[in-house]
Write an enzyme that holds these catalytic residues in place. Structure first.
Site, PDB file in Angstrom:
ATOM      1  N   LYS A  31     -12.153  24.330 -30.619  1.00 28.94           N
ATOM      2  CA  LYS A  31     -12.747  24.425 -32.042  1.00 28.94           C
ATOM      3  C   LYS A  31     -11.429  25.952 -32.149  1.00 28.94           C
ATOM      4  O   LYS A  31     -11.973  26.571 -31.298  1.00 28.94           O
ATOM      5  CB  LYS A  31     -13.769  24.631 -32.414  1.00 28.94           C
ATOM      6  CG  LYS A  31     -13.966  25.417 -34.220  1.00 28.94           C
ATOM      7  CD  LYS A  31     -15.472  25.681 -34.422  1.00 28.94           C
ATOM      8  CE  LYS A  31     -15.821  25.698 -36.233  1.00 28.94           C
ATOM      9  NZ  LYS A  31     -16.618  26.311 -36.754  1.00 28.94           N
ATOM     10  N   SER A  48     -17.999  23.032 -40.965  1.00 32.36           N
ATOM     11  CA  SER A  48     -16.751  23.528 -40.352  1.00 32.36           C
ATOM     12  C   SER A  48     -15.899  22.788 -38.826  1.00 32.36           C
ATOM     13  O   SER A  48     -15.133  23.121 -38.931  1.00 32.36           O
ATOM     14  CB  SER A  48     -16.763  24.726 -40.377  1.00 32.36           C
ATOM     15  OG  SER A  48     -17.251  25.738 -39.162  1.00 32.36           O
ATOM     16  N   SER A 105     -22.563  23.237 -38.448  1.00 36.72           N
ATOM     17  CA  SER A 105     -21.072  22.932 -38.464  1.00 36.72           C
ATOM     18  C   SER A 105     -20.625  22.762 -36.854  1.00 36.72           C
ATOM     19  O   SER A 105     -20.415  22.079 -36.431  1.00 36.72           O
ATOM     20  CB  SER A 105     -20.239  24.525 -38.446  1.00 36.72           C
ATOM     21  OG  SER A 105     -20.320  25.210 -39.896  1.00 36.72           O
TER      22      SER A 105
END
Lengths: 479, 492, 95
Positions: free
Chosen positions: B84, B159, B183
């Site tokens: 990420k 996210s 997330s």
């Protein structure tokens, strides 16, 4: 005419003498090239995290113990949020609601010889900010973050101080304390020990405080005194001319000798303190506190009392000798090497020794004359090898590295004449060379005794033992 | 390329790929090339990656193959993964999905990056995400939204939406994510994969760009619990650089996967099955629970009475921390700086207004407000008090049960653009995941079925440091079901 | 609680965010909606409840006072918007 009373409280920032920063492993050494000692943590890079330096905590606890304060078994680091270019994260990590050191006190000595207890509200750990350099870079400021993250202990006094002189006495006492404890180098020019002063005035007898102004960043005793004095006068003038004091932050301008409002602090700040989620509560157990206590040196007040009681020194001498830990250590080493004579040692340490250090602007640690060497010299006074006066010359030779005491005495032929017959021979010579004076003396002009002493010392090049000269001369002059 | 390298490498799990590498069926370089080719083909459509590190990946793959030749290979040696874009990667752009960091080349590695690199994993690239991890749909990214591989008109969740979509579309077998309010779990649910948010403090936060420090936690995302176990074993562990990292040994997660579930007590919080839960999602979750009954688990109805307060508390605590954490982005030392600032204030306000998107600014403003003088007690302090009540609810529940189960998200993936103008509705999609972060507990989401084409996630919540148990409970389910093998048809 | 446009401006100022006047009403509306959601907390009696700042009940670990960082200015300043002579440059700081 109204009588005014001044109320002052000081917030003193002492940089702690750790090797690394409070939350990072970057060095704290002063004077490095800009931004070469600012690591990712100090720069507030994305994703970095703080880890607390044990040594900074230990030092804070030491101060707390030295001022008889309560040490918080649990304290909390908070974020103080504000934007400033020398504050890389946009917040300063500090302690807010729960500081590590609670209420304590400090005894200060006043000019009239009395002393006064000043309350200390709290002392808390925090990180220092960087520096903004205002030299012109095409109309811009330059930011150096080397200092960012240096551990600070902020020591907050009660509003117990009533004059600029008291404020300075308090600041000096606290300075002495932190240097004694070895937790701060005390270098005020480098900003290691600096002060914000909260100053207000009120009509004498009024119990509530007047509106205060905070004077920021005072980094010398002289500036503290002058800034406060200026500020007191400014406030009284303002009030007496019907004006009001606004609560504000001011800066002292040493060139003009005045304080002025700080423009950057004009807008009301809202620091939005909250517990720093990156740091957990600081919990100290008894073992940690005991270990810090075990590191405490003998504190200055106690040492001073001991010097009076144990060495028979005057209060004044004991105060001078214990003002700095190094000097007191040096003094005690001289006494130990001498095996006694504490007053003679005190006179020399405070006298010629300190004068020479001063003259050459040397730190005690760099003194060319060690305690053992000085004791060696004093021993030769004590055993009458040389006189006190000759010893001054020998000391200077020691200072310039001509060798040790005995070698200097030998080389320069300074050995005191204590042989009675040799002294008598000189006296006879002098009497023979000054028949007129001899007649006058014997006719009752006693004052001429000093003349004969002087002549004898002159002929003997100062080496004749003064006491022996006195005794023998008195006898011989009688006839 | 090795002629015997199967064309279907991308269909395999990390565990299978690891075995294939060990057996010499293919090299890491071949494997890496295969995934890079898929990324090149499919990423333009999905937008799952912000940065593709092809050269670095091939160099790391060759190094991994070399290690294997020297018999220095572990289970992750040569396995391609993605990070990420919230994790700092030395020398590689780390944008955090924000214009603010569009040109930020991180000068150091996050601990998670360092550890996975040390374990031999190969970095394919950095995945898309909601800006500074603030969002539940991946629509707040400066780099544009990610699309859901199951239906490109749907959001992937957020996210960590880029990581989830990349795994679902088989562009990478595994990836890292972070979870502040759901997330990892919510995009794992919406994209039909497995993701675990470990106990707070289990994985180091060093080098992970902070959103809300007391809630943020990194975790692995992959197709199966077994793969998550392999990744988590490498990621987890004490880190002296993170004061909130816990000094506790890391169990061998893979070794515990097969424990039988007979006698396992699964708590079903009645608050997680009430109003607001889509009925079709409820059906899928109920069927998954029935499967657990068949595996020998016992269901216990429990109550988490303060559940409905998790979102209000979160939207005080997280913005408060974020308003402070994001203050460092000021245009001075790195990141976006506005053109020709006329003074210091202008430099700050314009750099920040230009660098941050609307959702980030909203959260900074809320956080600034709740910490400000006069509001701190009513908002921030109150929220921290209720946070304790929420945490106490879980403590009581875990006196009765081993694991808590329920839906990960109240609905399946919604359409792109559907909630983008309505922050409150968007916030409600994290209603079942947020409390877990507030309490600091571990939580896992796994694929449990579909509503139409869109996946449904089952959430499992464990007690503190019970990751091993969660992975075991998820793995047993995946042993008797095959949802995790389903591939979105467009990416088969 | 709801926020007016001028309050939003004050908060934006504290947060150093330049908000355009035309965007302020939308921010006021959105922030008010969030606060309304948050106001559900008021229904709960929290008298005597200790605030929870950290998920785990742990205490701060202390590191040894050791210098372990070396000068990396060049690397760090390579990503800086504006530097000169090793300094970060900003518009004039006024004290």
């Amino acid at each position: 005419m109204m009588e005014w009373e001044t109320v002052i409280g000081l917030e003193i920032h002492a940089q702690l003498a750790t090797k690394s920063k409070i939350f990072s492993a970057a060095a704290t050494a002063y004077g490095a090239e800009p931004n070469t000692q600012a690591c990712a943590i100090d720069l507030g890079m994305p994703g970095v995290l703080p880890v607390l330096n044990r040594e900074a905590v230990r030092m804070a606890v030491m101060l707390g113990l030295a001022i008889g304060a309560n040490i918080a078994r649990r304290s909390v680091f908070a974020r103080k949020n504000y934007f400033y270019p020398d504050l890389p994260k946009g917040y300063q990590i500090s302690q807010y609601e729960l500081p590590v050191v609670g209420k304590g006190e400090l005894l200060i000595d006043l000019d009239d010889g009395s002393s006064k207890v000043i309350g200390i509200t709290r002392a808390h750990l925090e990180e220092d900010a960087g520096k903004s350099l205002h030299e012109d870079f095409q109309g811009l400021s330059g930011i150096d973050l080397n200092r960012a993250g240096t551990p600070l202990l902020e020591i907050v006094s009660e509003p117990d101080l009533r004059s600029a002189k008291e404020a300075v006495a308090y600041m000096k006492k606290l300075h002495q304390m932190v240097v004694y404890l070895g937790i701060c180098d005390g270098n005020m020019q480098e900003g290691s020990f600096r002060c914000d002063a909260n100053v207000s005035v009120r009509p004498k007898g009024q119990s509530s405080f007047g509106t205060r102004a905070e004077i920021k960043n005072l980094n010398s005793f002289r500036f503290v005194e002058r800034a406060i004095e200026f500020e007191i006068e400014r406030q009284i003038d303002r009030l007496e001319s019907g004006g009001k004091i606004v609560q504000e932050t001011r800066l002292y301008d040493p060139d003009k000798g005045e304080t002025r409002p700080m423009r950057s602090k004009e807008e009301a700040n809202d620091y939005r303190y909250f517990p720093d989620p990156d740091l957990l509560p600081l919990v100290l157990d008894e073992a940690f506190i005991d270990a810090a206590r075990a590191c405490l040196p003998e504190l200055p007040d106690i040492k001073k009392q001991r010097f009076v009681a144990h060495y028979g020194l005057s209060n004044y001498d004991a105060g001078v000798l214990t003002a700095a830990r190094e000097l007191s250590d040096y003094y005690e080493a001289v006494v130990a090497a001498m095996g006694g004579e504490p007053k003679l040692c005190a006179n020399w340490v405070m006298g010629d020794f300190s004068a020479f250090l001063n003259k050459d602007s040397k730190d005690l640690a760099d003194s060319p004359v060690s305690a053992v060497q000085l004791a060696g010299l004093l021993r030769r006074i004590q055993d009458r090898t040389i006189s006190g006066k000759i010893a001054k010359d020998v000391f200077e030779a020691l200072w310039t590295g001509e060798g040790d005491t005995d070698a200097i005495i030998e080389k320069r032929g300074l050995r005191q004449i204590t042989d009675m017959s040799a002294i008598e021979k000189v006296i006879d010579e002098v009497m023979a060379a000054n028949p007129d004076q001899l007649i006058q003396y014997r006719a009752g002009k006693d004052k001429l005794f000093a003349f004969f002493v002087g002549q004898v010392m002159k002929v003997s090049k100062g080496k004749a033992n003064p006491q022996q000269v006195n005794d023998l001369l008195a006898e011989k002059l009688k006839g | 390329m090795n002629a015997s390298a199967p064309a279907t490498m991308h269909e395999q799990t990390i565990a299978q790929l690891s075995a294939g590498l060990a057996a010499g069926q293919f090299s890491s370089e071949e494997l890496t090339r295969a995934f890079l080719a898929r990324i090149e083909r499919d990423n333009p459509q999905l937008n799952a990656f912000i940065t593709i590190t092809a050269e670095l990946a091939l160099a790391q793959a060759r190094a991994a193959d070399e290690h294997r030749r020297r018999n220095q290979a572990g289970p992750l040696t040569g396995i391609p993964i993605a990070h990420k874009d919230i994790f700092c990667t030395n020398g590689v752009r780390t944008s955090c999905g924000s214009r603010m960091l569009d040109r930020f080349i991180a000068p150091y590695d996050a601990t998670v990056v360092e550890r996975l690199h040390a374990a031999g994993a190969v970095l394919l690239g950095k995945t898309n995400m909601d800006e500074f991890a603030m969002g539940s749909s991946n629509e707040t990214s400066y780099y544009g939204p990610v699309r859901n591989p199951w239906d490109v008109n749907a959001v992937p969740g957020g996210s960590s939406g880029g990581s989830a979509a990349a795994i679902a579309a088989r562009l990478t077998p595994g990836a890292t994510g972070t979870d502040t309010g759901g997330s990892i779990r919510q995009p794992a649910a919406l994209c039909g994969i497995t993701g675990i948010k470990p106990t707070y403090g289990r994985v180091s936060r060093w080098g992970m760009i902070a959103y809300a420090s007391s809630l943020d936690q990194a975790g692995p995302m992959a197709r199966t619990a077994e793969d998550c176990a392999l990744l988590l074993a490498a990621m987890a562990g004490f880190d002296p650089r993170d004061s909130t990292s816990v000094d506790q040994p890391v169990p061998d997660y893979a070794a515990g996967l097969n424990q039988p579930l007979a006698g396992l007590k699964i708590g079903l919080p009645k608050e997680y099955f009430g109003e607001g839960l889509d009925s079709a999602v409820a059906e899928v979750v109920t069927e998954a629970i029935a499967e657990y009954r068949r595996l020998g688990a016992e269901m216990v109805e429990i109550s988490l009475p303060n559940s409905q307060l998790a979102i209000p508390v979160y939207y005080v605590v997280a913005p408060a921390e974020c308003s402070s954490n994001l203050a460092r982005f000021d245009g001075v030392r790195y990141g976006h700086r506005c053109e020709n600032p006329k003074d210091l204030l202008d430099l700050y306000t314009r750099s920040r207004a230009e660098g941050f998107g609307a959702e980030v600014q909203r959260r900074i403003l809320i956080g600034t407000f709740v910490l400000s003088t006069g509001y701190y007690d009513a908002y921030y302090l109150k929220a921290q008090q209720i946070r304790r009540l929420i945490s106490d609810d879980f403590r009581r529940a875990f006196e009765q049960v081993d694991v808590i189960a329920g839906p990960t998200s109240p609905t399946v993936a919604f359409n792109l653009g559907e909630k983008v103008d309505d922050p409150i509705t968007m916030y409600l999609s994290d209603i079942y995941t947020i409390a877990v972060n507030l309490a600091g507990l571990p939580g896992l989401s796994l694929l449990a079925g579909f509503v139409g084409q869109r996946p449904v996630g089952l959430q499992l919540i464990g007690n503190y440091f019970a990751e091993e148990r969660l992975l075991n409970v998820a793995h047993r389910y995946q042993q008797v079901t095959d949802w995790h093998d389903r591939v979105p048809s467009a990416f088969a | 609680m709801s926020l007016e446009v001028d309050e939003v401006a004050k908060i934006a100022d504290l947060a150093r965010l330049a908000i355009r006047a035309e965007d302020a009403p939308a921010y006021a509306r959105n922030l008010s909606a969030i606060l309304e959601l948050v106001d559900q907390m008021n229904a709960i009696d929290t008298v005597g409840v200790a605030p929870m700042a950290h998920p785990l009940d742990k205490v701060q670990r202390l590191r040894s006072d050791v210098v372990a960082e070396s000068n990396q200015r060049e690397q760090y300043q390579a990503i800086a918007p504006r530097v000169e002579a090793g300094l970060y440059l900003v518009p004039k700081v006024i004290e």
